[in-house]
Design a protein around this motif. Structure first.
Motif, PDB file in Angstrom:
ATOM      1  N   UNK A 352       1.483  13.472  -8.902  1.00  0.00           N
ATOM      2  CA  UNK A 352       2.361  12.407  -9.364  1.00  0.00           C
ATOM      3  C   UNK A 352       1.580  11.262 -10.008  1.00  0.00           C
ATOM      4  N   UNK A 353       0.501  11.572 -10.711  1.00  0.00           N
ATOM      5  CA  UNK A 353      -0.317  10.564 -11.367  1.00  0.00           C
ATOM      6  C   UNK A 353       0.497   9.847 -12.454  1.00  0.00           C
ATOM      7  N   UNK A 354       0.162   8.581 -12.692  1.00  0.00           N
ATOM      8  CA  UNK A 354       0.761   7.782 -13.753  1.00  0.00           C
ATOM      9  C   UNK A 354      -0.278   7.592 -14.848  1.00  0.00           C
ATOM     10  N   UNK A 355       0.144   7.591 -16.095  1.00  0.00           N
ATOM     11  CA  UNK A 355      -0.783   7.406 -17.211  1.00  0.00           C
ATOM     12  C   UNK A 355      -1.536   6.085 -17.083  1.00  0.00           C
ATOM     13  N   UNK A 356      -2.870   6.141 -17.231  1.00  0.00           N
ATOM     14  CA  UNK A 356      -3.747   4.958 -17.106  1.00  0.00           C
ATOM     15  C   UNK A 356      -3.530   4.237 -15.771  1.00  0.00           C
ATOM     16  N   UNK A 357      -3.357   4.988 -14.723  1.00  0.00           N
ATOM     17  CA  UNK A 357      -3.042   4.428 -13.397  1.00  0.00           C
ATOM     18  C   UNK A 357      -4.197   3.603 -12.840  1.00  0.00           C
ATOM     19  N   UNK A 358      -3.901   2.353 -12.482  1.00  0.00           N
ATOM     20  CA  UNK A 358      -4.900   1.462 -11.878  1.00  0.00           C
ATOM     21  C   UNK A 358      -4.822   1.561 -10.361  1.00  0.00           C
ATOM     22  N   UNK A 359      -5.989   1.711  -9.735  1.00  0.00           N
ATOM     23  CA  UNK A 359      -6.061   1.789  -8.274  1.00  0.00           C
ATOM     24  C   UNK A 359      -7.039   0.750  -7.746  1.00  0.00           C
ATOM     25  N   UNK A 360      -6.658   0.100  -6.656  1.00  0.00           N
ATOM     26  CA  UNK A 360      -7.479  -0.904  -5.966  1.00  0.00           C
ATOM     27  C   UNK A 360      -7.724  -2.164  -6.796  1.00  0.00           C
ATOM     28  N   UNK A 361      -6.855  -2.461  -7.771  1.00  0.00           N
ATOM     29  CA  UNK A 361      -6.991  -3.685  -8.531  1.00  0.00           C
ATOM     30  C   UNK A 361      -6.513  -3.561  -9.955  1.00  0.00           C
ATOM     31  N   UNK A 362      -6.515  -4.694 -10.657  1.00  0.00           N
ATOM     32  CA  UNK A 362      -6.079  -4.806 -12.054  1.00  0.00           C
ATOM     33  C   UNK A 362      -4.567  -4.626 -12.160  1.00  0.00           C
ATOM     34  N   UNK A 363      -4.073  -3.444 -11.863  1.00  0.00           N
ATOM     35  CA  UNK A 363      -2.652  -3.155 -11.691  1.00  0.00           C
ATOM     36  C   UNK A 363      -1.787  -3.482 -12.911  1.00  0.00           C
ATOM     37  N   UNK A 364      -2.268  -3.148 -14.095  1.00  0.00           N
ATOM     38  CA  UNK A 364      -1.391  -3.188 -15.262  1.00  0.00           C
ATOM     39  C   UNK A 364      -0.472  -1.980 -15.276  1.00  0.00           C
ATOM     40  N   UNK A 365      -0.991  -0.851 -14.804  1.00  0.00           N
ATOM     41  CA  UNK A 365      -0.205   0.381 -14.709  1.00  0.00           C
ATOM     42  C   UNK A 365      -0.228   0.841 -13.256  1.00  0.00           C
ATOM     43  N   UNK A 366       0.898   0.765 -12.600  1.00  0.00           N
ATOM     44  CA  UNK A 366       0.948   1.030 -11.167  1.00  0.00           C
ATOM     45  C   UNK A 366       1.757   2.273 -10.853  1.00  0.00           C
ATOM     46  N   UNK A 367       1.501   2.817  -9.675  1.00  0.00           N
ATOM     47  CA  UNK A 367       2.156   4.034  -9.216  1.00  0.00           C
ATOM     48  C   UNK A 367       2.726   3.776  -7.822  1.00  0.00           C
ATOM     49  N   UNK A 368       4.035   3.904  -7.610  1.00  0.00           N
ATOM     50  CA  UNK A 368       4.605   3.669  -6.279  1.00  0.00           C
ATOM     51  C   UNK A 368       4.130   4.665  -5.234  1.00  0.00           C
ATOM     52  N   UNK A 369       3.524   5.778  -5.671  1.00  0.00           N
ATOM     53  CA  UNK A 369       2.984   6.753  -4.712  1.00  0.00           C
ATOM     54  C   UNK A 369       1.643   6.301  -4.148  1.00  0.00           C
ATOM     55  N   UNK A 370       1.028   5.294  -4.767  1.00  0.00           N
ATOM     56  CA  UNK A 370      -0.237   4.731  -4.288  1.00  0.00           C
ATOM     57  C   UNK A 370       0.108   3.579  -3.355  1.00  0.00           C
ATOM     58  N   UNK A 371      -0.415   3.589  -2.126  1.00  0.00           N
ATOM     59  CA  UNK A 371       0.053   2.687  -1.081  1.00  0.00           C
ATOM     60  C   UNK A 371      -0.158   1.213  -1.412  1.00  0.00           C
ATOM     61  N   UNK A 372      -1.199   0.873  -2.155  1.00  0.00           N
ATOM     62  CA  UNK A 372      -1.435  -0.528  -2.521  1.00  0.00           C
ATOM     63  C   UNK A 372      -0.366  -1.066  -3.473  1.00  0.00           C
ATOM     64  N   UNK A 373       0.327  -0.173  -4.180  1.00  0.00           N
ATOM     65  CA  UNK A 373       1.299  -0.600  -5.188  1.00  0.00           C
ATOM     66  C   UNK A 373       2.677   0.004  -4.935  1.00  0.00           C
ATOM     67  N   UNK A 374       2.961   0.359  -3.694  1.00  0.00           N
ATOM     68  CA  UNK A 374       4.235   1.013  -3.382  1.00  0.00           C
ATOM     69  C   UNK A 374       5.398   0.035  -3.315  1.00  0.00           C
ATOM     70  N   UNK A 375       5.098  -1.277  -3.177  1.00  0.00           N
ATOM     71  CA  UNK A 375       6.128  -2.296  -2.998  1.00  0.00           C
ATOM     72  C   UNK A 375       5.533  -3.635  -3.413  1.00  0.00           C
ATOM     73  N   UNK A 376       6.336  -4.598  -3.881  1.00  0.00           N
ATOM     74  CA  UNK A 376       5.773  -5.902  -4.257  1.00  0.00           C
ATOM     75  C   UNK A 376       4.986  -6.588  -3.145  1.00  0.00           C
TER      76      UNK A 376
END
Length: 387
Positions: A352-376
């Motif tokens: 369930x990857x998102x295009x240009x997915x940012x992980x652990x920071x930056x967060x211009x492109x986020x994925x709700x399946x990634x726990x850091x960006x699952x909710x505001x």
């Protein structure tokens, strides 16, 4: 059980001139009917448990012990029990829970700082005291101060330099690693002293990873990502919106001088998701050494560089001792990895990857399946530490 209304004044204990010489001026009273919180008990703060004759006897033990702020009284077919609590519903509201057959009593003490009929006066009759400092419970040169408001504490200790804790029992340390080495086991806020004798608070995690102790250096929620998108650890200005003396989970970045000090005491760094609600979960987690990538001091832009990590997990995809694509440049990229790329040994470009997915920071492109960006309200943490 229905309590008969019974008011008990400890006249012989506090109202005689001889006792006033010990510093106790006033009266302590108990109405076993009006003062009881029926079918309730205060949990997780009991420091003494014994058989008793009545709630009055239990209350008497409580007022004679300066650790005691409240009590639980229980009756069974076998006996009556008294539990003394080092806390009350005023200090720990959530610890007062339903318990059939138990009764909870808060310490109710009335003090006098003026002369009243029937209450013996102290010599000065100005300062309200309770005798809790008579045997000085403060260690390492600490000064005991009596407090007449029993709903919070009955005394506190003013500690000398380099000691903290309720009784000045904890010596200040240079890092969370030092506290762990000294035997401290409870994660939480601790005071750190650097080589310039400056002190500051750090949240320490002692037990989430065997052998490691961690110092929190940053935490922010997804809704606050705009504050942190252009921050790099090696060069940022102090800001009241970001930096502060008290760590918090929603928008916190440690002061640069304190970060520099902790960097000299540490060997590793890591990133976690939602530590404030979940603790450390190894799904959506990464850790490496400062030797492999020094997030504090490296100043050259890092644009998709393959960096060695001890462990990384994104959305359940994991590898150990492998390289990961890192992005990090002042004014352009807050430290992050893009899991949609497969240029390095770690490959998160699946499922369930998102295009240009940012992980652990930056967060211009986020994925709700990634726990850091699952909710505001989901949070991201950065830590430095070591073994």
């Amino acid at each position: 059980m229905i309590f008969a209304k019974f008011v008990f004044f400890l006249v012989t204990f506090l109202h005689v001139k001889g006792d006033c010489l010990t510093g106790n001026c006033g009266k302590i009273s108990l109405d076993v009917h009006r003062d009881a919180v029926l079918d309730s008990e205060f949990v997780d703060h009991v420091f003494h448990n014994s058989v008793t004759l009545s709630p009055v006897q239990c209350y008497t033990w409580c007022i004679q012990n300066c650790r005691c702020l409240s009590l639980n009284y229980k009756e069974t077919h076998e006996a009556k029990y008294c539990e003394l609590n080092e806390g009350s519903h005023f200090t720990n509201k959530s610890s007062l829970v339903h318990s059939s057959g138990s009764s909870y009593y808060n310490l109710r003490r009335e003090y006098s700082t003026k002369k009243h009929v029937g209450i013996a006066s102290c010599d000065d009759d100005v300062t309200c005291t309770n005798g809790c400092c008579k045997n000085n419970p403060c260690l390492n040169g600490g000064t005991c101060n009596e407090i007449c408001e029993p709903t919070s504490v009955r005394y506190n200790c003013s500690c000398s330099v380099q000691f903290v804790g309720k009784h000045c029992e904890i010596q200040l340390r240079r890092s969370c690693q030092d506290y762990k080495a000294a035997g401290v086991k409870t994660s939480g806020l601790y005071t750190i002293e650097d080589n310039s004798n400056r002190t500051f608070q750090v949240f320490c995690d002692f037990h989430s990873e065997p052998g490691f102790a961690w110092n929190l250096i940053q935490s922010f929620s997804l809704s606050n990502k705009h504050i942190f998108q252009n921050v790099v650890f090696y060069d940022y200005a102090d800001s009241s919106a970001v930096s502060g003396d008290t760590p918090n989970w929603q928008a916190y970045l440690i002061h640069p001088a304190y970060l520099a000090w902790l960097g000299t005491q540490s060997t590793h760094w890591r990133a976690t998701c939602r530590y404030d609600t979940d603790g450390v979960v190894y799904r959506d987690y990464m850790r490496t050494s400062l030797g492999d990538f020094d997030i504090i001091n490296i100043q050259q832009p890092v644009l998709g560089k393959c960096v060695q990590f001890e462990i990384i997990n994104i959305r359940g995809y994991e590898c150990a001792n492998c390289t990961v694509s890192i992005w990090y440049a002042k004014g352009r990229y807050f430290l992050n990895t893009d899991s949609s790329l497969d240029d390095c040994e770690f490959n998160g470009n699946r499922g369930d990857v998102v295009s240009s997915e940012d992980n652990f920071g930056h967060y211009l492109n986020t994925n709700p399946a990634f726990r850091c960006t699952s909710h505001p309200d989901s949070t991201t943490q950065y830590w430095v530490g070591g073994q």
